[in-house]
Scaffold this motif. Structure first.
Motif, mmCIF file in Angstrom:
data_model
loop_
_atom_site.group_PDB
_atom_site.id
_atom_site.type_symbol
_atom_site.label_atom_id
_atom_site.label_comp_id
_atom_site.label_asym_id
_atom_site.label_seq_id
_atom_site.Cartn_x
_atom_site.Cartn_y
_atom_site.Cartn_z
ATOM 1 N N SER A 5 7.332 1.504 15.025
ATOM 2 C CA SER A 5 8.295 0.851 14.137
ATOM 3 C C SER A 5 7.870 1.070 12.677
ATOM 4 C CB SER A 5 8.347 -0.632 14.479
ATOM 5 O OG SER A 5 8.843 -1.350 13.397
ATOM 6 N N HIS A 6 6.578 0.862 12.422
ATOM 7 C CA HIS A 6 6.073 1.020 11.062
ATOM 8 C C HIS A 6 6.211 2.465 10.603
ATOM 9 C CE1 HIS A 6 2.894 1.382 7.958
ATOM 10 N NE2 HIS A 6 3.370 0.201 7.613
ATOM 11 N N ARG A 48 1.397 -5.375 6.375
ATOM 12 C CA ARG A 48 0.337 -4.506 6.908
ATOM 13 C C ARG A 48 -0.297 -3.716 5.769
ATOM 14 N NH1 ARG A 48 0.171 -0.770 12.210
ATOM 15 N NH2 ARG A 48 -0.652 1.073 11.174
ATOM 16 N N MET A 49 -1.510 -4.148 5.407
ATOM 17 C CA MET A 49 -2.197 -3.506 4.288
ATOM 18 C C MET A 49 -3.683 -3.445 4.573
ATOM 19 S SD MET A 49 -0.502 -5.162 0.910
ATOM 20 C CE MET A 49 -0.752 -6.813 1.486
ATOM 21 N N PRO A 50 -4.388 -2.505 3.939
ATOM 22 C CA PRO A 50 -5.852 -2.470 4.105
ATOM 23 C C PRO A 50 -6.507 -3.680 3.428
ATOM 24 C CG PRO A 50 -5.020 -0.441 3.115
ATOM 25 C CD PRO A 50 -3.905 -1.419 3.108
ATOM 26 N N SER A 51 -7.722 -3.963 3.854
ATOM 27 C CA SER A 51 -8.640 -4.972 3.313
ATOM 28 C C SER A 51 -8.193 -6.424 3.515
ATOM 29 C CB SER A 51 -8.983 -4.722 1.830
ATOM 30 O OG SER A 51 -7.918 -5.123 1.007
ATOM 31 N N LEU A 59 19.267 4.520 -4.912
ATOM 32 C CA LEU A 59 19.018 4.549 -6.360
ATOM 33 C C LEU A 59 19.763 5.719 -6.985
ATOM 34 C CD1 LEU A 59 15.195 3.792 -6.795
ATOM 35 C CD2 LEU A 59 17.096 2.498 -7.780
ATOM 36 N N ASP A 82 0.823 -1.214 0.000
ATOM 37 C CA ASP A 82 0.000 0.000 0.000
ATOM 38 C C ASP A 82 0.853 1.257 0.000
ATOM 39 O OD1 ASP A 82 0.887 -0.630 2.553
ATOM 40 O OD2 ASP A 82 -0.726 0.505 3.514
ATOM 41 N N ASP A 83 2.183 1.078 0.182
ATOM 42 C CA ASP A 83 3.081 2.241 0.174
ATOM 43 C C ASP A 83 3.537 2.482 -1.264
ATOM 44 O OD1 ASP A 83 4.900 4.201 0.582
ATOM 45 O OD2 ASP A 83 6.358 2.952 1.672
ATOM 46 N N GLU A 84 3.009 3.568 -1.824
ATOM 47 C CA GLU A 84 3.278 3.867 -3.228
ATOM 48 C C GLU A 84 4.768 4.082 -3.470
ATOM 49 O OE1 GLU A 84 1.985 7.346 -6.076
ATOM 50 O OE2 GLU A 84 0.441 6.864 -4.560
ATOM 51 N N ALA A 85 5.435 4.702 -2.480
ATOM 52 C CA ALA A 85 6.863 4.978 -2.621
ATOM 53 C C ALA A 85 7.644 3.677 -2.776
ATOM 54 C CB ALA A 85 7.373 5.750 -1.401
ATOM 55 N N PHE A 86 7.232 2.625 -2.003
ATOM 56 C CA PHE A 86 7.953 1.358 -2.087
ATOM 57 C C PHE A 86 7.731 0.706 -3.454
ATOM 58 C CE2 PHE A 86 8.675 -3.178 -1.356
ATOM 59 C CZ PHE A 86 9.933 -3.122 -0.778
ATOM 60 N N ARG A 133 10.713 12.222 -3.389
ATOM 61 C CA ARG A 133 10.320 11.125 -2.493
ATOM 62 C C ARG A 133 11.084 11.221 -1.166
ATOM 63 N NH1 ARG A 133 5.675 8.505 -3.676
ATOM 64 N NH2 ARG A 133 5.616 7.753 -5.826
ATOM 65 N N ALA A 159 7.698 -3.418 7.063
ATOM 66 C CA ALA A 159 8.234 -2.579 8.143
ATOM 67 C C ALA A 159 7.631 -3.016 9.465
ATOM 68 C CB ALA A 159 7.879 -1.113 7.872
ATOM 69 N N HIS A 160 6.946 -4.120 9.466
ATOM 70 C CA HIS A 160 6.073 -4.479 10.580
ATOM 71 C C HIS A 160 6.318 -5.899 11.057
ATOM 72 C CE1 HIS A 160 2.107 -4.059 12.617
ATOM 73 N NE2 HIS A 160 2.581 -2.825 12.668
ATOM 74 N N PRO A 173 -10.362 -5.143 10.799
ATOM 75 C CA PRO A 173 -9.345 -5.461 9.808
ATOM 76 C C PRO A 173 -9.602 -4.795 8.454
ATOM 77 C CG PRO A 173 -10.807 -7.332 10.144
ATOM 78 C CD PRO A 173 -11.229 -6.284 11.112
ATOM 79 N N GLY A 174 -10.834 -4.315 8.247
ATOM 80 C CA GLY A 174 -11.174 -3.775 6.930
ATOM 81 C C GLY A 174 -10.605 -2.400 6.676
ATOM 82 N N PHE A 175 -10.245 -1.716 7.773
ATOM 83 C CA PHE A 175 -9.766 -0.351 7.580
ATOM 84 C C PHE A 175 -8.436 -0.179 8.280
ATOM 85 C CE2 PHE A 175 -9.259 4.126 8.167
ATOM 86 C CZ PHE A 175 -9.798 4.669 7.021
ATOM 87 N N LEU A 176 -7.456 0.298 7.561
ATOM 88 C CA LEU A 176 -6.141 0.443 8.148
ATOM 89 C C LEU A 176 -5.607 1.829 7.844
ATOM 90 C CD1 LEU A 176 -3.774 -2.079 8.894
ATOM 91 C CD2 LEU A 176 -2.758 -0.468 7.314
ATOM 92 N N GLU A 182 7.238 2.245 -6.226
ATOM 93 C CA GLU A 182 8.075 2.978 -7.196
ATOM 94 C C GLU A 182 9.541 2.568 -7.047
ATOM 95 O OE1 GLU A 182 7.778 7.251 -7.055
ATOM 96 O OE2 GLU A 182 9.522 7.461 -8.367
ATOM 97 N N TYR A 183 9.935 2.354 -5.796
ATOM 98 C CA TYR A 183 11.313 1.942 -5.506
ATOM 99 C C TYR A 183 11.612 0.596 -6.170
ATOM 100 C CZ TYR A 183 15.202 0.304 -2.511
ATOM 101 O OH TYR A 183 16.372 -0.189 -2.034
ATOM 102 N N ARG A 230 9.978 3.123 9.999
ATOM 103 C CA ARG A 230 10.598 2.350 8.934
ATOM 104 C C ARG A 230 10.086 2.729 7.541
ATOM 105 N NH1 ARG A 230 13.290 -2.487 10.136
ATOM 106 N NH2 ARG A 230 13.578 -2.792 12.366
ATOM 107 N N PHE A 265 15.596 5.388 -2.116
ATOM 108 C CA PHE A 265 15.743 6.344 -3.220
ATOM 109 C C PHE A 265 17.121 6.991 -3.225
ATOM 110 C CE2 PHE A 265 11.101 6.023 -3.163
ATOM 111 C CZ PHE A 265 10.901 5.750 -4.507
#
Lengths: 194, 497
Positions: free
Chosen positions: B279-280, A124-127, B295, A78-82, B314, A153-154, B449-452, A84-85, B283, B292
């Motif tokens: 942590s999340h 760790r992602m939605p849905s 890169l 879900d991290d767009e930056a990752f 970025r 990261a989790h 769990p449906g919403f993060l 792209e990386y 990180r 980046f």
């Protein structure tokens, strides 16, 4: 024909049986594969053909990893930056196809329909989280040949313990260094440098 | 009826027994008068009476002889007459003496018998008084009649004595019989009674004890009788009271322990979630910065200027994100330590909100959210501008983050001498169970769990403290699934218009 080594998952898919059946046969010594330094089993196609004949099983040539054609890589994060990386990091290779999914559900649908060779998976992602997605994939014999790289990261000790039985091929903690990422993808997807 | 009454009854029986014994003794003592007269004595008495009667008769005969002699000799001489009269007087006195000796023998005999004895005495007196006159003979006749009566009734008197003796034995026997009968009845009765009362008391005692044993800790004996069983019941009640009090103390101590344990577990889970979130949160931007920048350095020669700019962008975004996070963390720590001091100045809050909103509006637009800004042209306040912006960004940022579709409305107005900033959204809302903890440091609402959503749980906790530094407050209304509205009320209007 090139002598190709199959992983346990690939071998199970090739024989059309569940992974646990194959694991049982290995434990009972009915089939003997080579063992990698990391403790993973590897099987040759000829060896599996021989075993299939003796057991009256029908092998599925279609389940074998495509010997030719571009490697299919799916990034689910879900991290767009990752995303792209990874996209930029893969520019080091040739002959591959890359798709992205930004949540677990989308990732599961894409993986099911597109059948990638390598899955780069966030946890760790939605849905739907990465562990659930991986459980779905491992439960599906159609996708036995898929390699999985978890990058998150989790990753607490509990999380790693939860992932262990799902046998991801590699687990990386974010941040992932470029060199490590490139080397891991190359090894798992058997890509060639550009 | 209780044990004590039964005991009393027994004591009463004992006293009765004693009384009967006394009565018995008395009866024996009284009847002793008769019992002294044995049958032999009765015979002896009969004999003595006979001899007395014989003496009486001979005395009468003497007297009669004396009288007859005297009367026949009365003409002889005066000396002879005097001698005769004297002889008669002596014999009359002898007769009376004999009659008086008869008296003890008459005791206990019939009244007629006793009267007859007295009659003999009177007759003797009459004889003595009559002297040598003719009337002396009526005295003799009277005495004769009385003595004859006594002789006639002598046997009857003896028989009467014997009969009375026999009756006294009957009375004695009857008294004895009654005594033993009553003694037996009372002793038997008291035993039966005491047995029954004891049994009933023990049954009630064991029934109550069983009730208590079976878990009715509130059971107490109501019928406390003034006896030993009653004492046991009373002691039991006291013991039961102490036991149930102890049980209650233990129970409340247990509840308290469980409460503490739950709090500890909750605190532990809170800490785990915080560490995991932190942590999340650290990180993820670091991943972008490291990736980046690698890169950029590894592939510098091959990269186009656009690519380089994109990668640098970025890195900047991630670094800014990290910086904001660190500033917020430091602010939270400082406010906790009481060293966070607002720098007051006069500024236009409407302009500040408008400016801050412009940072986040692109994010809202990316999610196709409608953003309405109902701001006055100017609203001068005296406050810390950075903090006010921070509060707004936290509220507005949350509204955008937790609204998948719909709109976010920001309003600013002057109300009752305070600036009131309202941020309303049509988002997922906050479950009622989470309202209590919403402003707790590092607390994250669990939306299932449906919403993060990313974050470490600092925004609202910090905003509330920043608001408090201005004497203001943050309140909210929210319904799960219907959206939330947050109010920031800041009593910091500028005196300068």
């Amino acid at each position: 024909m090139e002598k190709k080594l199959l992983t346990t998952n690939e071998a199970a898919a090739y024989l059309g049986v569940s992974r646990s059946s194959l694991a049982n046969w290995i434990r009972q010594g009915r089939i003997s594969g080579g063992v990698t330094p990391g403790g993973h089993y590897r099987f040759t196609e000829a060896e599996l053909d021989e075993f299939a004949r003796s057991r009256g099983l029908e092998v599925r040539k279609s389940a074998l990893p495509a010997a030719s054609g571009p490697k299919k890589i799916l990034v689910v994060d879900d991290d767009e930056a990752f995303c792209e990386y990874v996209r930029d990091a893969l520019e080091a290779f040739r002959d591959y196809e890359l798709r992205e999914a930004h949540d677990g559900m989308e990732g599961a649908m894409t993986a099911g329909s597109w059948k990638p060779d390598l899955l780069i998976l966030d946890i760790r992602m939605p849905s739907m989280n990465g562990a659930e997605l991986l459980r779905l994939i491992r439960a599906n014999p159609e996708m036995g040949g898929i390699r999985v790289l978890v990058a998150s990261a989790h990753l607490s000790a509990e999380r790693k313990a939860e992932l262990e039985p799902l046998e991801p091929d590699l687990i990386l903690d974010k941040p992932v260094h470029l060199a490590k990422l490139v080397a891991s993808i190359q090894k798992l997807a058997e890509l060639e440098l550009a | 009826m209780n044990l004590r009454d039964a005991g009393n009854f027994r004591a009463f029986s004992l006293i009765l027994y004693l009384l009967f014994s006394l009565l018995f003794t008395a009866v024996i003592l009284i009847s002793g008068r008769f019992s002294r007269i044995s049958f032999a004595e009765a015979l002896d008495l009969n004999e003595r009476t006979s001899s007395r009667l014989a003496s009486l008769r001979s005395a009468l005969a003497d007297a009669r002889l004396a009288a007859e002699t005297g009367i026949s000799n009365s003409s002889d001489s005066e000396v002879a007459e005097a001698q005769s009269a004297s002889a008669l007087l002596r014999s009359a006195l002898a007769l009376k003496a004999e009659a008086e000796r008869m008296q003890p023998l008459a005791y206990g005999q019939s009244p007629e018998f006793r009267q007859a004895v007295r009659g003999v005495e009177e007759a003797a007196d009459q004889i003595r008084d009559a002297g040598l006159s003719s009337s002396v003979f009526s005295g003799f006749a009277e005495a004769e009649r009385r003595i004859s009566f006594l002789e006639l009734h002598q046997g009857e008197a003896t028989a009467r004595l014997a009969g009375r003796l026999q009756r006294s034995y009957w009375i004695l026997a009857a008294v004895l019989f009654l005594f033993f009968l009553f003694s037996f009845l009372f002793v038997f009765g008291s035993f039966v009674l005491q047995g029954r009362v004891l049994k009933a008391s023990l049954q009630s005692l064991s029934g109550g004890t069983r009730e208590f044993r079976n878990g009715n800790m509130e059971y107490r004996f109501r019928d406390i009788t003034p006896d030993e069983i009653g004492q046991v019941k009373y002691d039991f009640n006291i013991m039961a009271h102490r036991l149930s009090a102890q049980a209650k103390t233990l129970q409340s101590a247990n509840l308290e322990l469980r409460d503490q344990a739950e709090k500890l577990i909750a605190a532990h889970q809170h800490k785990d979630r915080f560490l995991s979130n932190m942590s999340h949160e650290l990180r993820t931007p670091l991943s972008a910065i490291i990736g980046f920048s690698e890169l950029l350095s590894d592939r510098a020669e091959k990269l186009t200027p656009e690519k380089i700019r994109s990668h640098a962008g970025r890195i900047q975004t991630a670094a800014q994100h990290l910086f904001d996070l660190i500033v917020a963390l430091l602010d939270l720590a400082k406010s906790g330590a009481g060293v966070l001091k607002p720098v007051f100045s006069d500024f236009d809050m409407a302009a500040a909100v408008r400016e801050a909103a412009s940072f986040l509006i692109p994010q809202a637009e990316k999610k196709s959210l409608a953003v309405h800004l109902n701001l006055p042209d100017t609203l001068m306040v005296h406050a810390d501008q950075r903090m006010i912006k921070q509060i707004f960004l936290n509220l507005f940022g949350n509204a955008v983050k937790y609204t998948p579709s719909g709109s976010v409305t920001v309003s600013l107005a002057e109300e009752n001498g305070a600036a009131v900033l309202t941020v309303a959204d049509t988002g997922i809302g906050i479950p009622a169970s989470e309202h209590r903890n919403l402003f707790t440091d590092f607390y994250r609402v669990d939306h299932g769990p449906g919403f993060l959503a990313d974050g470490v749980g600092i925004g609202l906790a910090l905003s509330r403290r920043l608001a408090a530094l201005h004497g203001g407050e943050i309140t909210f209304e929210s319904e799960e699934g219907r959206g939330s509205t947050f109010y920031f009320r800041c009593p910091c209007l500028s005196s300068r218009k």
